[in-house]
Design an enzyme around this catalytic site. Structure first.
Site, mmCIF file in Angstrom:
data_model
loop_
_atom_site.group_PDB
_atom_site.id
_atom_site.type_symbol
_atom_site.label_atom_id
_atom_site.label_comp_id
_atom_site.label_asym_id
_atom_site.label_seq_id
_atom_site.Cartn_x
_atom_site.Cartn_y
_atom_site.Cartn_z
ATOM 1 N N ALA A 1 0.854 -1.184 0.000
ATOM 2 C CA ALA A 1 0.000 0.000 0.000
ATOM 3 C C ALA A 1 0.893 1.238 0.000
ATOM 4 C CB ALA A 1 -0.903 -0.015 1.226
ATOM 5 N N CYS A 2 0.295 2.386 -0.135
ATOM 6 C CA CYS A 2 1.021 3.656 -0.172
ATOM 7 C C CYS A 2 1.990 3.777 1.008
ATOM 8 C CB CYS A 2 0.019 4.804 -0.131
ATOM 9 S SG CYS A 2 0.758 6.435 -0.051
ATOM 10 N N PRO A 3 3.238 4.174 0.863
ATOM 11 C CA PRO A 3 3.898 4.608 -0.369
ATOM 12 C C PRO A 3 4.673 3.483 -1.057
ATOM 13 C CG PRO A 3 5.245 5.203 1.495
ATOM 14 C CD PRO A 3 4.106 4.380 2.028
ATOM 15 N N GLY A 4 4.278 2.232 -0.837
ATOM 16 C CA GLY A 4 4.984 1.086 -1.406
ATOM 17 C C GLY A 4 5.182 1.109 -2.915
#
Lengths: 83, 188
Positions: free
Chosen positions: A21-24
């Protein structure tokens, strides 16, 4: 680019960031960008809706070309060209 | 003929002067750098600081985090037990969270139930844990500056801080100087 053009585009690198998920996804993209050459196209798989907005912003800042995104079942592919 | 040349030169001089001024302005403009004063020790707020920092670093923005006051709890290494603390320091050490995995939520903490639930949800939705975020931050070259004064105030010792590749200790002036040359400054 149109959806059809994007679907048939030749990619130099494909990264699957659906497991983050963000920031992945942005982080995965940043890590992968160093491995492709200038003018190469990279596709990023993501299931995080924010990625659709984040990758274009990243491209603008870094001078890469954002090409567009294609929706798949439960995720999407984002395309960009390295400067 | 002579007159025309003179006015031309004057016009050029004016342009050069204007250009010089613009160059000076550009020199003084801020760097592509993010400075955050991380003061809060709540899990949600430290999480926000880390997510923003990682996103910034992924966009090649230099990141400098100034940890002060309650946020120092997040930098404690639970595996380390420093010696030579006085009574008050020991009390502080016992009452404050020992490390980033022990932080509480600013809302809905519910005696630790909240953080447990959030951690479960984060895992389920593939959000990086604070532990992973600190590892990524280290790899990305994100700098962490620890406020010496608050460390002394709370009785924390340098020896109990986490092993982080870009960790340094400094005072408020360092934050002011770093923030002054950053294009983004935040207080969390």
């Amino acid at each position: 680019m149109t959806q059809d053009e994007l679907k048939s585009v030749v990619v130099a690198k494909s990264i699957d960031a659906r497991g983050t998920a963000c920031p992945g996804p942005l982080l995965e993209a940043k890590k992968a960008i160093g491995t492709i050459a200038s003018g190469d196209i990279m596709e990023i798989y993501s299931a995080d809706e924010g990625t659709k907005q984040d990758i274009p912003k990243w491209c603008t800042k870094q001078g890469h070309e954002y090409l567009g995104s294609v929706d798949e079942n439960g995720y999407f592919k984002v395309y960009m060209k390295k400067k | 003929m002579e007159d025309i040349k003179k006015t031309d030169i004057q016009e050029l001089q004016k342009q050069i002067y204007a250009l010089n001024e613009q160059i000076e302005n550009l020199k003084n403009s801020r760097k592509d750098q993010l400075s955050i004063a991380v003061v809060s020790g709540d899990m949600d707020k430290v999480l926000a600081a880390m997510v923003i920092s990682i996103a910034a670093a992924a966009m090649d923005t230099q990141v400098k985090l100034f940890f002060s006051f309650w946020s120092l709890s997040a930098l404690r290494d639970p595996k380390k037990s420093p010696k030579g603390k006085d009574f008050i320091s020991k009390m502080f050490g016992l009452m404050l969270p020992n490390g980033k995995n022990k932080l509480s939520l600013s809302k809905m903490n519910m005696l630790g139930m909240g953080p447990m639930m959030i951690k479960m949800l984060m895992k389920k939705q593939n959000v990086m844990s604070l532990e992973q975020m600190f590892n990524e931050a280290g790899e990305l070259g994100i700098e962490i500056v620890v406020c010496e004064m608050s460390m002394g105030l709370m009785g924390f010792k340098k020896e109990e801080m986490i092993d982080y590749p870009h960790l340094s200790f400094a005072g408020a002036a360092t934050f002011v100087a770093d923030a002054g040359e950053s294009s983004i400054q935040l207080f969390i």
